[in-house]
Structure formats: C-alpha cells, structure tokens
Write an enzyme that holds these catalytic residues in place. Structure first.
Site, mmCIF file in Angstrom:
data_model
loop_
_atom_site.group_PDB
_atom_site.id
_atom_site.type_symbol
_atom_site.label_atom_id
_atom_site.label_comp_id
_atom_site.label_asym_id
_atom_site.label_seq_id
_atom_site.Cartn_x
_atom_site.Cartn_y
_atom_site.Cartn_z
ATOM 1 N N CYS A 170 19.264 50.183 -50.898
ATOM 2 C CA CYS A 170 19.111 48.742 -51.111
ATOM 3 C C CYS A 170 17.885 48.140 -50.428
ATOM 4 C CB CYS A 170 20.369 48.020 -50.651
ATOM 5 S SG CYS A 170 21.872 48.693 -51.389
ATOM 6 N N HIS A 310 19.402 39.792 -45.945
ATOM 7 C CA HIS A 310 20.007 40.762 -46.864
ATOM 8 C C HIS A 310 21.304 40.179 -47.406
ATOM 9 C CE1 HIS A 310 20.288 44.665 -48.684
ATOM 10 N NE2 HIS A 310 21.435 44.936 -48.106
ATOM 11 N N GLU A 321 24.162 41.462 -39.404
ATOM 12 C CA GLU A 321 22.790 41.006 -39.637
ATOM 13 C C GLU A 321 22.511 39.682 -38.947
ATOM 14 O OE1 GLU A 321 19.614 40.282 -43.284
ATOM 15 O OE2 GLU A 321 21.764 40.199 -43.711
ATOM 16 N N LYS A 339 21.400 36.288 -52.954
ATOM 17 C CA LYS A 339 22.258 37.188 -53.739
ATOM 18 C C LYS A 339 23.435 36.455 -54.370
ATOM 19 C CE LYS A 339 21.333 41.633 -51.479
ATOM 20 N NZ LYS A 339 20.219 41.243 -50.590
ATOM 21 N N HIS A 344 23.730 41.370 -56.119
ATOM 22 C CA HIS A 344 23.047 42.382 -55.312
ATOM 23 C C HIS A 344 22.388 43.353 -56.282
ATOM 24 C CE1 HIS A 344 21.742 45.082 -52.402
ATOM 25 N NE2 HIS A 344 22.863 45.362 -51.752
ATOM 26 N N PHE A 403 22.117 51.620 -47.793
ATOM 27 C CA PHE A 403 23.026 52.726 -47.519
ATOM 28 C C PHE A 403 22.250 53.906 -46.944
ATOM 29 C CE2 PHE A 403 26.407 51.503 -50.886
ATOM 30 C CZ PHE A 403 27.152 50.845 -49.916
#
Length: 414
Positions: A170, A310, A321, A339, A344, A403
């Site tokens: 990502c 993110h 985060e 997002k 996403h 990931f």
C-alpha cells in the site's frame, strides 16, 4: 517576524497532476468532489462480489476506457493500466510538455502497484480450471504483471528514458514518487511521470481481506462504510484509481517557463521488520521514514501545516499512525484521510493522495475526512471533518504504510 520560506536543498517541481478516482475522473473533478462530498458518485454494489461479507467497492464510474484509449490499445492493457494511461495523459497535458521531449531519453516513468492485473489472473485461472489450458490467454504476462502500468504509460507517451515499476504493497505509489525524486536529484533524467495505479475487483482478494477483518462489512450503507478516525470504524473499503504527477528538475521547469504547482522536497522510507500484516505497534518504522523525509527536505516539524494520512479506517492503523504524527509533528498540523472518498486504492493510494496534497498546497485548503461522525477520543491529532478547512501552510506531509512493513513519507512544499 517570520523568516521568508526557503526552498529545501533539492525540491522536484510538480508541473502536472492527473487523477482517476471513484470521486471523479480528472484532477479538478476529484478535488471538487472531495470538498463537496454530496457531488461524488454513489458507491455501487458489484455483481462480481455478490455473496461476500463485503460486496461493494469504490469504483471509477462514468469513464469509457475503450472509447478514450481506442479498441486496439485497450485490448493490450489491463484495467489498472487503462487508468494509469488516462491519468498520465492528463498530467502531461497539465504540465504542457513539448512532444519533442519524449525521444530525448531524459523522461522516466515510475509507477507503483500492489497487485497489477489480479482480476485478470482470477479470470484466467477460472478459464484454466473450467475449460482447459487452450482457453488461457497468451496475454496473461504482459497484461497482468505489476510493471504493466509503467510499460503502458511509457509506450503511450513514447517516453524512452528509464521505466520502472514499484511494488511495496500500500506504499507503492508513495515509494514511486520518492524514487522519482531521487532520480531527478541525481540527474538521471529531467522529467519523471510518477505515481500509482490499481484496480482489484477480485473475489479472491476481497474474500481474503474479509477473513483478515481488514475491510468494512457495512453493506447496508456502503457510502458511509469507510470512516477513518471514527470510533465505529471497522475497516477500509477497496477502491480503484490512478494518481500521477509530472515531476521535473527545478532548473528544467524554470528553463521552459513551466507553471509549478508544488515541490516534492523530501523522501524517507523504512521497514518495520515486524509482521507480514500488522504495523509496528509503536509506529517506529513510519516515524523513521517521516523523520528521514523531514531531514531530506530541510524542513522542521513546526513548518508542517497539513498531513494527508494513510488513514485506512482500521482500528489499529489509525491509532498507531496518529500517535506517531503527534509525537513527531505536534498537535498543530491539520490531518485528513481522503480514503473515505476514494476508498483504499492499495498500491495507487500514495500516488492519488500525494496528488491531492499538491492540490491542497496549491489551494490552501484541507479536504475533510468524511463519515467522521463520532471522533475517536484516543486519536490525538486535529482531524479535519465534515467541511473543508482553509489554512495557510507552506509544507505538507504524505505518509503511507504497506503490508509487510513498507513505510514511506514525502514532504511537499509550496
């Protein structure tokens, strides 16, 4: 008196922006929808996903890729490459590049994608198991591999410089832009078309994400399903799209009299070296990437006015985060997660969201995090919600986590 703002040691000029998202086709359309969410297209359920715990995704609508690209070119690309080429064409037109540059060998293409043409792999596996080997397409490799978007964009533009694909889950789109920044700084090229592209309407992928409990199962209200930083967040919604920038060496942009939208001033990346699926619970990996980007840009934490986070709408990611952002940047930057409108988009997310950060700097406006109805009291930053917020800021940050622990951060300046 505040000292006049100075450009950092090396800042790549962003002269063009191209966007294709579920919020709209084109940079201006997407930007308007983000700041007036009621105008965005509705989120459709997808027949391909029928029967899954999450049977919808944020899809690009109102775009006839076959008509835009032509039948012959369309057949030689997967959908993620279709979206990349269309976004690249917009970015190049926005930059006003002279067609003569393409043959120079000084124009590079760097595009990130996490999965490439995964739906085409699904389709061909079904053909193999149900109808035999003779029914498998010979075009599987060129269409579905992760480098398909970079190859297709370079071919469509006629760009004969370096062409690269980045795949760091990502964070792919952000790493692609960071790679472009480094290429320009070393003088390897004068112009880079960089960003991310993804389209993964795949039963296999989304079924797996459901098992992982990473996606929202709010199937009764898809449009409100993605809710970053909200107390009731229950996962992200998969989206598709592409976001590409035209980036140039600053002296090249000046020599041709280009209009500069913003600058990519600093880049940092790191690995959590922690887990294949979970981020470092202390956020130390993404903190290292962010501190590296700030140092690379020569920008102090106090100068950062906005963060496009993110912000996946998963319980752990949002908390980890934002605690890290507060630790590094303090409480003053305005934080948002776009997002909630685009979904996403996995490997495309960094490209799309960096482009949106460029537009936020240009317009001095931070778009809202929609669906934030019950802010999580444990989120320790100033999240813009409900309505776009005007603000005066000279520098902004884009953070990405992928990931496998792939972290990336960019610092952008006016």
């Amino acid at each position: 008196m505040t000292a006049p703002y100075r450009l950092p040691p090396f800042a790549a000029a962003v002269t063009g922006v191209g966007l294709v998202t579920s919020a709209g086709v084109g940079a201006d359309t997407t930007w308007r929808a983000l700041n007036d969410p009621a105008t965005a297209p509705c989120v459709p359920h997808r027949d391909e996903l029928r029967g899954l715990p999450c049977d919808f995704m944020y899809s690009v609508t109102g775009l006839d890729t076959r008509a835009v690209l032509g039948v012959a070119a369309h057949r030689l690309m997967d959908r993620f490459s279709h979206l990349a080429v269309i976004a690249a064409r917009e970015a190049v037109a926005d930059a006003g590049l002279d067609p003569a540059v393409w043959d120079s060998g000084r124009v590079a293409v760097v595009i990130g994608s996490a999965h490439g043409g995964l739906p085409f792999y699904d389709e061909q596996h079904t053909a193999l198991t149900e109808r035999g080997a003779r029914r498998v397409s010979p075009k599987l490799a060129p269409l579905a591999v992760v480098n398909g978007a970079a190859s297709s964009v370079a071919t469509d533009l006629g760009a004969r410089g370096p062409s690269q694909a980045v795949s760091t889950a990502c964070s792919s789109g952000t790493v692609a832009i960071g790679t472009a920044h480094q290429m320009l700084r070393t003088g390897a090229c004068d112009i880079v078309v960089a960003g991310g592209a993804e389209s993964v309407c795949s039963r296999l992928l989304i079924a797996s994400a459901c098992r992982l409990k990473a996606v929202s199962t709010r199937i009764d209200d898809p449009r409100a399903a993605c809710r970053p930083f909200d107390t009731h967040r229950d996962g992200f919604v998969v989206g598709e799209g592409a976001g590409l920038l035209v980036m140039e060496r600053p002296e090249h942009a000046r020599a041709r009299g280009a209009a500069v939208r913003a600058h990519v001033a600093g880049y940092g990346s790191s690995s959590d070296a922690y887990s294949a699926v979970a981020p470092d619970p202390d956020g130390l990996g993404i903190e290292r990437a962010l501190r590296t980007a700030l140092e690379d840009a020569g920008v102090a934490a106090a100068d950062i006015g906005h963060v496009n986070a993110h912000g996946t709408s998963t319980v752990s990611n949002d908390l980890i985060e934002t605690v890290m952002l507060r630790r590094v940047l303090g409480e003053h930057p305005l934080v948002t997660s776009t997002k909630a409108m685009t979904g996403h988009t996995l490997g495309a997310a960094g490209g799309i969201e960096t482009a949106l950060t460029v537009l936020a700097l240009q317009h001095q406006l931070v778009p809202p995090t929609v669906n934030l109805d019950a802010p999580d009291p444990d989120i320790p930053v100033d999240v813009v919600s409900k309505e776009a917020r005007p603000a005066a800021f000279d520098a902004a940050v884009k953070t990405s986590l992928g990931f496998g622990g792939h972290n990336a951060a960019l610092v952008l300046t006016r």
